[in-house]
Write an enzyme that holds these catalytic residues in place. Structure first.
Site, PDB file in Angstrom:
ATOM      1  N   HIS A 136      32.430  49.408  45.232  1.00 32.19           N
ATOM      2  CA  HIS A 136      33.835  49.830  45.110  1.00 32.19           C
ATOM      3  C   HIS A 136      34.124  50.354  43.705  1.00 32.19           C
ATOM      4  O   HIS A 136      34.798  51.365  43.526  1.00 32.19           O
ATOM      5  CB  HIS A 136      34.772  48.641  45.365  1.00 32.19           C
ATOM      6  CG  HIS A 136      34.639  48.016  46.718  1.00 32.19           C
ATOM      7  ND1 HIS A 136      34.151  46.747  46.905  1.00 32.19           N
ATOM      8  CD2 HIS A 136      34.941  48.485  47.947  1.00 32.19           C
ATOM      9  CE1 HIS A 136      34.174  46.449  48.191  1.00 32.19           C
ATOM     10  NE2 HIS A 136      34.643  47.491  48.857  1.00 32.19           N
ATOM     11  N   GLY A 167      32.128  55.845  50.167  1.00 35.77           N
ATOM     12  CA  GLY A 167      30.738  55.503  49.895  1.00 35.77           C
ATOM     13  C   GLY A 167      29.802  56.057  50.957  1.00 35.77           C
ATOM     14  O   GLY A 167      30.126  56.034  52.152  1.00 35.77           O
ATOM     15  N   MET A 168      28.638  56.514  50.542  1.00 32.37           N
ATOM     16  CA  MET A 168      27.636  56.969  51.502  1.00 32.37           C
ATOM     17  C   MET A 168      27.007  55.790  52.245  1.00 32.37           C
ATOM     18  O   MET A 168      26.322  55.976  53.232  1.00 32.37           O
ATOM     19  CB  MET A 168      26.543  57.800  50.807  1.00 32.37           C
ATOM     20  CG  MET A 168      27.040  59.114  50.238  1.00 32.37           C
ATOM     21  SD  MET A 168      28.071  60.066  51.376  1.00 32.37           S
ATOM     22  CE  MET A 168      26.863  60.532  52.606  1.00 32.37           C
ATOM     23  N   ASP A 221      28.597  53.891  54.039  1.00 32.86           N
ATOM     24  CA  ASP A 221      29.217  54.054  55.349  1.00 32.86           C
ATOM     25  C   ASP A 221      29.170  55.537  55.697  1.00 32.86           C
ATOM     26  O   ASP A 221      30.199  56.219  55.737  1.00 32.86           O
ATOM     27  CB  ASP A 221      30.656  53.535  55.301  1.00 32.86           C
ATOM     28  CG  ASP A 221      30.692  52.063  54.926  1.00 32.86           C
ATOM     29  OD1 ASP A 221      30.426  51.240  55.802  1.00 32.86           O
ATOM     30  OD2 ASP A 221      30.939  51.743  53.751  1.00 32.86           O
ATOM     31  N   SER A 275      27.491  44.870  49.605  1.00 31.71           N
ATOM     32  CA  SER A 275      28.490  44.806  50.669  1.00 31.71           C
ATOM     33  C   SER A 275      29.294  43.526  50.528  1.00 31.71           C
ATOM     34  O   SER A 275      28.743  42.480  50.158  1.00 31.71           O
ATOM     35  CB  SER A 275      27.788  44.814  52.034  1.00 31.71           C
ATOM     36  OG  SER A 275      28.686  44.399  53.040  1.00 31.71           O
TER      37      SER A 275
HETATM   38  P1  AMP Z   1      35.190  48.615  52.289  1.00 31.63           P
HETATM   39  O1  AMP Z   1      36.005  47.788  51.362  1.00 31.63           O
HETATM   40  O2  AMP Z   1      33.961  47.926  52.789  1.00 31.63           O
HETATM   41  O3  AMP Z   1      36.008  49.260  53.370  1.00 31.63           O
HETATM   42  O4  AMP Z   1      34.629  49.811  51.420  1.00 31.63           O
HETATM   43  C1  AMP Z   1      35.497  50.656  50.705  1.00 31.63           C
HETATM   44  C2  AMP Z   1      34.734  51.850  50.214  1.00 31.63           C
HETATM   45  O5  AMP Z   1      33.654  51.425  49.396  1.00 31.63           O
HETATM   46  C3  AMP Z   1      34.100  52.659  51.368  1.00 31.63           C
HETATM   47  O6  AMP Z   1      34.226  54.045  51.072  1.00 31.63           O
HETATM   48  C4  AMP Z   1      32.676  52.225  51.326  1.00 31.63           C
HETATM   49  O7  AMP Z   1      31.783  53.189  51.832  1.00 31.63           O
HETATM   50  C5  AMP Z   1      32.458  52.021  49.850  1.00 31.63           C
HETATM   51  N1  AMP Z   1      31.300  51.148  49.632  1.00 31.63           N
HETATM   52  C6  AMP Z   1      31.052  49.942  50.201  1.00 31.63           C
HETATM   53  N2  AMP Z   1      29.857  49.468  49.801  1.00 31.63           N
HETATM   54  C7  AMP Z   1      29.332  50.402  48.951  1.00 31.63           C
HETATM   55  C8  AMP Z   1      28.125  50.496  48.210  1.00 31.63           C
HETATM   56  N3  AMP Z   1      27.198  49.548  48.243  1.00 31.63           N
HETATM   57  N4  AMP Z   1      27.926  51.611  47.456  1.00 31.63           N
HETATM   58  C9  AMP Z   1      28.861  52.591  47.414  1.00 31.63           C
HETATM   59  N5  AMP Z   1      30.021  52.555  48.083  1.00 31.63           N
HETATM   60  C10 AMP Z   1      30.252  51.476  48.846  1.00 31.63           C
END
Ligand code: AMP
Length: 292
Positions: free
Chosen positions: A37, A147-148, A150, A185
């Protein structure tokens, strides 16, 4: 850093930024921040005058048997990390603020979702797109950062921006990994010590698939089987899927030619982990994405 909890206050803040002709970068999250994030926020900071991040665990994108209630949350820590990263405003609305009543309109995506997580999580991307449409309207960002990790979500956001003509630049940012390769994650906290050791095999297996391609393999079936075998041999996780598609349109390929995503989802006891890599027919990796 401003902490904003209502749409009205956010709109007033956006208006003030627009009056000052500031470019707005936006990072949508479900909180429980980790380096993934923060990397999105740092990229947004480099490329814009103001950075807005949101923390919203969106009930619409969770299925009935998924982890909405137990999804990890830590507001105080998120506020501190966002502040340290230089975020200008953190949007933390309640579910009632975003959905004051049952929505009379929701979005439904018909392409790019019949595969990967879209297939095993029916309705998930409809929920993602509904909340993102609302957030894009509230925040009116110039650039958005995803993020890539996802990769399908980033492809779906690309479709949203194209189909609904959002005047927004999409930036897909490289997956941030632990030193051993496990993709960071929020759900990694659910892993037992043994599962944490095994989880590194998701990335190792994907890399084995990519190396096959670099060595000349062009059959998706052979690549997928290699990845499945590697995960089965080295983990007790239950494979949800191992799939390979053209990226970003997520169409099937019969022979490798051009850019593809090789993606996995594996169930451990309390966590379902996903990971992917994107590469071309020579095995060369693509780590970022843009719709410009
Ligand atoms: P989330 O809180 O899991 O919904 O993620 C929020 C954003 O962070 C999304 O765009 C995800 O793809 C990105 N994200 C989550 N994990 C990673 C990671 N390990 N590396 C880069 N971006 C991430």
């Amino acid at each position: 850093m401003k902490i904003i909890r209502t749409i009205q206050e956010m709109k007033a803040y956006i208006k003030s930024l627009q009056n000052e002709r500031k470019q707005i970068g936006f990072v949508a999250t479900m909180g429980y921040f980790h380096e993934g994030h923060l990397t999105l926020m740092e990229s947004a900071k480099r490329e814009n005058d103001a950075v807005i991040a949101s923390v919203f665990v969106n009930p619409l994108q969770f299925g009935p048997n998924e982890d909405f209630d137990t999804y990890p949350r830590d507001e105080e820590r998120d506020i501190q990390l966002a502040r340290e990263t230089g975020v200008d405003a953190l949007f933390m609305p309640s579910a009632e603020e975003i959905y004051p009543q049952r929505p009379s309109i929701t979005l439904s995506i018909t392409e790019r979702t019949d595969v990967l997580c879209g297939k095993s999580r029916p309705g998930h991307f409809d929920g993602v797109l509904t909340v993102l449409t609302k957030l894009f309207h509230i925040i009116e960002p110039n650039k958005v950062y995803f993020g890539m990790k996802d990769a399908q979500q980033t492809a779906v956001v690309d479709a949203l921006i194209q189909d609904l003509n959002f005047p927004v630049e999409l930036r897909g940012i490289e997956t941030v990994r632990e030193v051993d390769g496990l993709a960071k994650s929020s759900r990694n906290v659910y892993l037992s010590e043994k599962e944490r050791e095994e989880a590194v095999w998701l990335y190792r297996a994907l890399e084995k698939g990519r190396v096959l391609v670099a060595d000349g393999e062009t059959s998706p079936v052979t690549i997928i089987n290699e990845v499945k075998q590697t995960i089965t041999d080295n983990t007790n996780g239950k494979i949800d899927y191992v799939e390979l598609y053209r990226y970003p349109d997520l169409k099937a390929v019969s022979k490798l030619n051009g850019q593809v995503v090789l993606a996995v989802a594996v169930h451990f006891n309390k966590a379902r982990l996903i990971d992917n890599i994107i590469f071309d027919e020579t095995g060369k990796k693509l780590t970022s994405f843009t719709n410009r």
